[in-house]
Design a protein around this motif. Structure first.
Motif, PDB file in Angstrom:
ATOM      1  N   GLY A  91      -2.471   1.859 -20.639  1.00 34.13           N
ATOM      2  CA  GLY A  91      -1.223   1.873 -21.413  1.00 34.13           C
ATOM      3  C   GLY A  91      -0.626   0.486 -21.588  1.00 34.13           C
ATOM      4  N   VAL A  92      -1.492  -0.536 -21.595  1.00 36.33           N
ATOM      5  CA  VAL A  92      -0.975  -1.906 -21.790  1.00 36.33           C
ATOM      6  C   VAL A  92      -0.672  -2.084 -23.291  1.00 36.33           C
ATOM      7  N   GLU A  93       0.614  -2.308 -23.587  1.00 32.55           N
ATOM      8  CA  GLU A  93       1.017  -2.388 -24.994  1.00 32.55           C
ATOM      9  C   GLU A  93       1.526  -3.763 -25.385  1.00 32.55           C
ATOM     10  N   THR A  94       2.044  -4.518 -24.392  1.00 31.84           N
ATOM     11  CA  THR A  94       2.637  -5.824 -24.754  1.00 31.84           C
ATOM     12  C   THR A  94       1.943  -6.941 -23.986  1.00 31.84           C
ATOM     13  N   GLN A  95       2.093  -8.129 -24.546  1.00 36.51           N
ATOM     14  CA  GLN A  95       1.507  -9.303 -23.901  1.00 36.51           C
ATOM     15  C   GLN A  95       2.187  -9.559 -22.561  1.00 36.51           C
ATOM     16  N   GLU A  96       3.489  -9.239 -22.506  1.00 35.37           N
ATOM     17  CA  GLU A  96       4.239  -9.450 -21.255  1.00 35.37           C
ATOM     18  C   GLU A  96       3.636  -8.618 -20.121  1.00 35.37           C
ATOM     19  N   GLN A  97       3.338  -7.352 -20.460  1.00 36.58           N
ATOM     20  CA  GLN A  97       2.723  -6.466 -19.454  1.00 36.58           C
ATOM     21  C   GLN A  97       1.353  -7.019 -19.058  1.00 36.58           C
ATOM     22  N   VAL A 132       3.227   0.939 -16.030  1.00 31.89           N
ATOM     23  CA  VAL A 132       2.914  -0.241 -16.853  1.00 31.89           C
ATOM     24  C   VAL A 132       3.964  -0.381 -17.955  1.00 31.89           C
ATOM     25  N   ALA A 133       4.335   0.769 -18.552  1.00 26.42           N
ATOM     26  CA  ALA A 133       5.278   0.735 -19.668  1.00 26.42           C
ATOM     27  C   ALA A 133       6.621   0.141 -19.265  1.00 26.42           C
ATOM     28  N   ARG A 134       6.980   0.266 -17.975  1.00 24.71           N
ATOM     29  CA  ARG A 134       8.313  -0.197 -17.575  1.00 24.71           C
ATOM     30  C   ARG A 134       8.291  -1.555 -16.886  1.00 24.71           C
ATOM     31  N   ILE A 135       7.139  -2.221 -16.971  1.00 27.27           N
ATOM     32  CA  ILE A 135       7.010  -3.516 -16.276  1.00 27.27           C
ATOM     33  C   ILE A 135       8.106  -4.496 -16.684  1.00 27.27           C
ATOM     34  N   GLY A 136       8.346  -4.593 -17.968  1.00 26.19           N
ATOM     35  CA  GLY A 136       9.336  -5.563 -18.424  1.00 26.19           C
ATOM     36  C   GLY A 136      10.758  -5.148 -18.108  1.00 26.19           C
ATOM     37  N   SER A 137      10.981  -3.851 -17.877  1.00 31.96           N
ATOM     38  CA  SER A 137      12.361  -3.373 -17.839  1.00 31.96           C
ATOM     39  C   SER A 137      12.901  -3.017 -16.464  1.00 31.96           C
ATOM     40  N   ASP A 138      12.084  -2.470 -15.566  1.00 33.16           N
ATOM     41  CA  ASP A 138      12.734  -2.099 -14.294  1.00 33.16           C
ATOM     42  C   ASP A 138      11.969  -2.594 -13.068  1.00 33.16           C
ATOM     43  N   ALA A 139      12.754  -2.938 -12.078  1.00 31.88           N
ATOM     44  CA  ALA A 139      12.211  -3.599 -10.892  1.00 31.88           C
ATOM     45  C   ALA A 139      11.368  -2.645 -10.066  1.00 31.88           C
ATOM     46  N   LEU A 140      11.746  -1.356 -10.067  1.00 34.43           N
ATOM     47  CA  LEU A 140      11.033  -0.389  -9.234  1.00 34.43           C
ATOM     48  C   LEU A 140       9.581  -0.256  -9.685  1.00 34.43           C
ATOM     49  N   SER A 141       9.385  -0.183 -11.027  1.00 40.42           N
ATOM     50  CA  SER A 141       8.023  -0.049 -11.536  1.00 40.42           C
ATOM     51  C   SER A 141       7.192  -1.264 -11.161  1.00 40.42           C
ATOM     52  N   ARG A 142       7.814  -2.435 -11.270  1.00 41.28           N
ATOM     53  CA  ARG A 142       7.086  -3.665 -10.879  1.00 41.28           C
ATOM     54  C   ARG A 142       6.694  -3.576  -9.413  1.00 41.28           C
ATOM     55  N   HIS A 143       7.634  -3.055  -8.620  1.00 39.43           N
ATOM     56  CA  HIS A 143       7.409  -2.923  -7.191  1.00 39.43           C
ATOM     57  C   HIS A 143       6.220  -1.976  -6.926  1.00 39.43           C
ATOM     58  N   ILE A 144       6.198  -0.867  -7.671  1.00 43.17           N
ATOM     59  CA  ILE A 144       5.105   0.102  -7.500  1.00 43.17           C
ATOM     60  C   ILE A 144       3.772  -0.547  -7.899  1.00 43.17           C
ATOM     61  N   VAL A 145       3.779  -1.250  -9.054  1.00 48.37           N
ATOM     62  CA  VAL A 145       2.554  -1.923  -9.507  1.00 48.37           C
ATOM     63  C   VAL A 145       2.077  -2.896  -8.424  1.00 48.37           C
ATOM     64  N   ASP A 146       3.014  -3.686  -7.875  1.00 48.28           N
ATOM     65  CA  ASP A 146       2.647  -4.663  -6.828  1.00 48.28           C
ATOM     66  C   ASP A 146       2.031  -3.951  -5.624  1.00 48.28           C
ATOM     67  N   ASN A 147       2.616  -2.830  -5.267  1.00 46.74           N
ATOM     68  CA  ASN A 147       2.108  -2.088  -4.107  1.00 46.74           C
ATOM     69  C   ASN A 147       0.716  -1.535  -4.345  1.00 46.74           C
ATOM     70  N   VAL A 148       0.499  -1.019  -5.574  1.00 48.92           N
ATOM     71  CA  VAL A 148      -0.823  -0.465  -5.894  1.00 48.92           C
ATOM     72  C   VAL A 148      -1.856  -1.589  -5.867  1.00 48.92           C
ATOM     73  N   VAL A 149      -1.467  -2.750  -6.421  1.00 50.05           N
ATOM     74  CA  VAL A 149      -2.365  -3.913  -6.420  1.00 50.05           C
ATOM     75  C   VAL A 149      -2.725  -4.272  -4.984  1.00 50.05           C
ATOM     76  N   ASP A 150      -1.697  -4.282  -4.144  1.00 51.59           N
ATOM     77  CA  ASP A 150      -1.874  -4.633  -2.734  1.00 51.59           C
ATOM     78  C   ASP A 150      -2.802  -3.625  -2.041  1.00 51.59           C
ATOM     79  N   LEU A 151      -2.536  -2.329  -2.310  1.00 47.74           N
ATOM     80  CA  LEU A 151      -3.340  -1.263  -1.702  1.00 47.74           C
ATOM     81  C   LEU A 151      -4.802  -1.381  -2.135  1.00 47.74           C
ATOM     82  N   ALA A 152      -5.006  -1.611  -3.450  1.00 47.14           N
ATOM     83  CA  ALA A 152      -6.368  -1.694  -3.983  1.00 47.14           C
ATOM     84  C   ALA A 152      -7.122  -2.846  -3.337  1.00 47.14           C
ATOM     85  N   SER A 153      -6.432  -3.999  -3.147  1.00 51.74           N
ATOM     86  CA  SER A 153      -7.158  -5.140  -2.580  1.00 51.74           C
ATOM     87  C   SER A 153      -7.472  -4.882  -1.108  1.00 51.74           C
TER      88      SER A 153
END
Ligand code: C2E
Ligand code: CA
Ligand code: CA
Length: 505
Positions: free
Chosen positions: A466-472, A435-456
């Motif tokens: 660990g949500v700290e920013t509005q962007e996240q 979550v912390a690296r959502i704004g900064s690196d593509a890999l973390s976004r990719h992992i988040v997307d995959n986890v979201v996909d897996l969960a659904s």
């Protein structure tokens, strides 16, 4: 006590300390045993050499006795004395012959009578003893000749090498050295000083011209140690293991004691961090996080002491204490909580070893019967519960009671799909590092997307921590994450403050 002590003694470190302490003691004991063994072998060898000298002196005493008896006969004609010489030899132990000799001629011998033949005169050690590998009488056997000077004459007394070797053999591998030659227990005559490995011990007779030698080498030392020091070695090993175990326990008991004291003193306190709905607008639950209010060190963060509490087994009563605090602090105001309010507890894998957790959860839920809450147990993905009969039974019971299971720190461990299904997991908590690296690196976004996909796909609810920013928050909300948790919405706070911060009635 300094706070660094809490992190410095992990299980591995305690093991290392115990191993080092036990190992050091073992090393010291072994050094002592080896030193004592060496001294023992040394004095044992010296003793054997002394015994050998005593026994050999006795043999030479017999030779000397014969020579003294023969002395008055010198100068007489051999014919009349030959039988007398034989009689003297026959009546004295250890000797085999006696000869009166002058200038190399055998004037009279118990074996040959009179013979003008010159004997091959060889140098006698100190003019007294001569070792020969064979002679005229016994070409295949060694002989030792004792000589006694009487004016221009000599009395030569022969001793069988075989008899001397027998004496040497009784005392081990001792060698008899006469001049430059040695005789061993196998009747071999060799040059003295031929290279031998090991330490040479030697004793000279004070009465006759010979010495006895022995050698201590690695093989002899090893055999000696196996015979004499095996028990000491085993005792040293047992003592070292015992010492290691004591060290292991003592390093534990210091911390164990401190954690026990803190538990009794009620220093472990429950903090609650709000969990928000998918829009981030309403508090729908809270994660219970442990804090240690140390009387001297102040507030200690859980990652400093939780691993130690897990190692020492105290994590179970500590978690139970947290459950009690939340139950008693929030239960009486249950009716004021939003419906199906989530209470998340972090549960150590060791807490799942028996069924006591079922009772803990039952007690907790009972306190909220006025307005039933959703109890969630967070199991970290880094330390997975081993599926066996007990754990399967435990999770079946928990499911029956309506307790939910969340996999914490998801994405950092190795839980498989089978694992998620086996333990009937309800929530995945995306690890805060992604979550912390959502704004900064593509890999973390990719992992988040995959986890979201897996969960659904697995029909699991998702929590982002660990949500700290509005962007996240925007990113996660856009992907339909069910619950949001982080400093953006609220820090972990004491229970009493939670009502105010979470703006609960
Ligand atoms: P965790 O279960 O992953 O807990 C989340 C941690 O993230 C908490 O740290 C929390 O204070 C922190 N956090 C919350 N929001 C944010 C954010 O927006 N940004 C950042 N950077 N951090 C955030 P905490 O309370 O220090 O706990 C650390 C860990 O200690 C926990 O990680 C959990 O593994 C363990 N722990 C805490 N309480 C307990 C407990 O009662 N039992 C057990 N077994 N473990 C516990
Ligand atoms: Ca957690
Ligand atoms: Ca986590």
């Amino acid at each position: 006590m300094h706070s660094s002590q809490f992190k410095s003694r992990s299980l591995t470190q305690r093991l290392a300390i115990a191993l080092a302490a036990g190992g050091l003691l073992l090393l010291l004991c072994l050094c002592l045993i080896l030193w004592l063994g060496w001294q023992g072998l040394h004095s044992q060898t010296q003793e054997r050499l002394q015994q050998a000298v005593q026994k050999l002196d006795l043999v030479f005493d017999h030779a000397q006795q014969v020579a003294i008896e023969v002395e008055p006969l010198i100068g007489n004609a051999c014919g009349s004395q030959e039988s007398l010489l034989r009689k003297i030899v026959a009546s004295t132990p250890d000797v085999r012959s006696v000869t009166i000799e002058a200038d190399g001629a055998l004037l009279c011998s118990s074996v040959y009578g009179h013979r003008e033949k010159l004997v091959n005169i060889q140098p006698y050690a100190e003019g007294q003893l001569l070792l020969q590998s064979n002679n005229l009488l016994t070409p295949d056997q060694s002989v030792l000749i004792y000589r006694r000077h009487v004016g221009n004459y000599s009395v030569l007394v022969g001793i069988n090498g075989h008899d001397l070797s027998y004496v040497l053999g009784l005392l081990g591998e001792i060698r008899l050295q006469v001049g430059g030659l040695t005789l061993d227990a196998q009747e071999r005559v060799r040059k003295a000083g031929s290279r031998v490995e090991g330490q040479r011990l030697s004793i000279a007779s004070t009465r006759y011209a010979y010495r006895v030698n022995d050698v201590i080498n690695a093989t002899i030392f090893r055999t000696y140690m196996l015979e004499h020091a095996l028990l000491e070695g085993i005792l040293a090993l047992a003592l070292s293991i015992f010492f290691g175990v004591v060290c292991f326990r003592r390093t534990k008991s210091g911390l164990h004691h401190e954690l026990c004291r803190a538990l009794d003193a009620g220093e472990f306190v429950a903090y609650l961090q709000p969990m928000m709905n998918r829009e981030g607008t309403q508090v729908t639950g809270g994660e219970v996080l442990m804090r240690w209010m140390h009387p001297e060190l102040g507030l200690i963060r859980p990652d400093r002491f939780i691993p130690l509490a897990e190692d020492s087994g105290l994590i179970v009563p500590m978690t139970r204490e947290l459950m009690r605090q939340v139950r008693e602090g929030m239960g009486p105001r249950a009716a004021a909580l939003p419906p199906h309010f989530h209470f998340s507890f972090n549960i150590a894998a060791s807490h799942c070893c028996d069924l006591s957790l079922v009772e803990d959860c039952r007690d907790f839920l009972a306190a909220f019967s006025a307005n039933p809450v959703n109890l969630v147990l967070e199991l970290t993905e880094r330390e997975l519960v081993v599926p066996n009969e007990t754990t399967m039974k435990l999770f079946d019971e928990l499911e029956r009671m309506g307790v939910s299971i969340a996999i914490d720190d998801f994405g950092t461990g190795h839980s498989s799909l089978v694992y998620l299904q086996q333990f009937k997991v309800d929530f995945l908590k995306i690890d805060q590092s992604f979550v912390a690296r959502i704004g900064s690196d593509a890999l973390s976004r990719h992992i988040v997307d995959n986890v979201v996909d897996l969960a659904s796909r697995l029909d699991l609810s998702l929590v982002a921590e660990g949500v700290e920013t509005q962007e996240q928050a925007d990113y996660l909300m856009a992907r339909g994450v069910d619950f949001l948790q982080g400093y953006l919405y609220g820090n972990p706070v004491p229970l009493a403050d939670f009502w105010l911060e979470a703006k609960l009635p």
